[in-house]
Scaffold this active site. Sequence first.
Site, PDB file in Angstrom:
ATOM      1  N   SER A 146     -95.985  -9.217-126.291  1.00  0.00           N
ATOM      2  CA  SER A 146     -96.045  -7.607-126.809  1.00  0.00           C
ATOM      3  C   SER A 146     -95.352  -8.085-128.456  1.00  0.00           C
ATOM      4  O   SER A 146     -96.074  -7.216-129.438  1.00  0.00           O
ATOM      5  CB  SER A 146     -95.550  -6.860-126.214  1.00  0.00           C
ATOM      6  OG  SER A 146     -94.089  -7.420-126.369  1.00  0.00           O
TER       7      SER A 146
ATOM      8  N   LYS B  94     -84.967  -4.059-123.957  1.00  0.00           N
ATOM      9  CA  LYS B  94     -84.842  -2.694-123.014  1.00  0.00           C
ATOM     10  C   LYS B  94     -83.174  -2.542-122.821  1.00  0.00           C
ATOM     11  O   LYS B  94     -82.946  -2.431-122.148  1.00  0.00           O
ATOM     12  CB  LYS B  94     -85.430  -3.584-121.508  1.00  0.00           C
ATOM     13  CG  LYS B  94     -87.442  -2.965-122.043  1.00  0.00           C
ATOM     14  CD  LYS B  94     -87.843  -2.163-123.005  1.00  0.00           C
ATOM     15  CE  LYS B  94     -88.425  -0.780-122.032  1.00  0.00           C
ATOM     16  NZ  LYS B  94     -88.088   0.288-122.258  1.00  0.00           N
TER      17      LYS B  94
HETATM   18  C1  LIG Z   1     -92.451  -7.084-123.193  1.00  0.00           C
HETATM   19  C2  LIG Z   1     -92.537  -5.304-123.565  1.00  0.00           C
HETATM   20  N1  LIG Z   1     -92.946  -4.935-124.800  1.00  0.00           N
HETATM   21  C3  LIG Z   1     -92.889  -3.298-125.402  1.00  0.00           C
HETATM   22  C4  LIG Z   1     -92.235  -2.984-124.703  1.00  0.00           C
HETATM   23  C5  LIG Z   1     -92.541  -1.375-124.542  1.00  0.00           C
HETATM   24  O1  LIG Z   1     -91.148  -0.645-125.329  1.00  0.00           O
HETATM   25  P1  LIG Z   1     -91.005   0.486-124.956  1.00  0.00           P
HETATM   26  O2  LIG Z   1     -90.917   0.482-123.242  1.00  0.00           O
HETATM   27  O3  LIG Z   1     -89.914   1.151-125.826  1.00  0.00           O
HETATM   28  O4  LIG Z   1     -92.783   1.996-125.171  1.00  0.00           O
HETATM   29  C6  LIG Z   1     -91.959  -3.408-123.345  1.00  0.00           C
HETATM   30  C7  LIG Z   1     -91.207  -2.341-122.452  1.00  0.00           C
HETATM   31  O5  LIG Z   1     -91.310  -2.349-121.289  1.00  0.00           O
HETATM   32  C8  LIG Z   1     -91.816  -4.724-123.133  1.00  0.00           C
HETATM   33  O6  LIG Z   1     -91.478  -4.486-121.944  1.00  0.00           O
END
Ligand SMILES: Cc1ncc(COP(=O)(O)O)c(C=O)c1O
Length: 310
Positions: free
Chosen positions: A270, A54
């Site tokens: 994630s 981010k």
């Molecule tokens: C840990 C984590 N994984 C995935 C994402 C997803 O990314 P995006 O917001 O670009 O879809 C985020 C977004 O905040 C995140 O904090």
Amino acid sequence: MALTPTFATRPPVADLTARIGGTPLVAVAGLEGVPEDVTVLGKAEWLNPGGSVKDRAAWGIVRAAEAAGMLGHGRRLLDATSGNTGIAYAWIGAARGFGVTLCVPANASAARLRLLEALGAEIRLTDRMEGTDGAIREARRLAAAHPDRYFHADQYANPANWRAHYHGTAEEIWTQTEGRVTHLVAGVGTSGTLVGTARRLRERSPALEAIAVQPDSPYHALEGLKHLESAMVPAIYDPSVHQRTVEVASEEAHAMARRQTRRGLPVGWSGGAALVAAERVARGLTHGVVVAILPDGAERYLDEPLWSES
Ligand SMILES: Cc1ncc(COP(=O)(O)O)c(C=O)c1O
């Protein structure tokens, strides 16, 4: 495959925003059933200065706002965030001298909240039952009530979010794989990572397949990811950029993150979900280069009791 070195010795910088991006693409081992001619690589985004992917979106949004004169003169940056974008805004704001106000669901991890406080951000906790949607509504309410006090960054609708990945993440992956990437796997939160990276990579290589990763249920434990069927769909979301969606259970993602961390690839939940999806995609191929985005690292979740499970 020869991987492009990304961390060369470089001269001093004015602040750490100069070190956003240029993350390593690392070979992922320990996946099951992946054919010999299929390579799975992970983009290690926790090596950004603020510890997550981010940093890219936040810096893109801040740069565009600074250029348009929307920040500074006492105006605070305001946004809703599940944590990582908040950390990115907070450290960038601290480094560049503007205040940051964040609407954060109360179920964000304790370690994230402590880090936000340490970085000097003002935090407004919103109802945990309403998730990120509740935080979004509170940010909208504050922005409408105090238009002079806040610049509403609105990561869910701000095109500078996906553009950061279009110009940054995608081009890096293209260069680092020497144009050999065939599949992109990315989780969806704001969708900025998936939309920007897939859009640019598919311009470079129209045959490239982009895979969106989603939790398999609205009641998931994968911070940062959205279950789009049951959540507010981000304005920047563009369903035409990806060709497939893979749904992942929280338990599968946690187990993968534990397994990879024990192998020396310390991904967060994630990232675990992205690797579960990448493994499934890779199993169905005979050859190819699958790149999974690994948004943050295991350290961000150390206060959760899931690390000692087998
Ligand atoms: C840990 C984590 N994984 C995935 C994402 C997803 O990314 P995006 O917001 O670009 O879809 C985020 C977004 O905040 C995140 O904090």
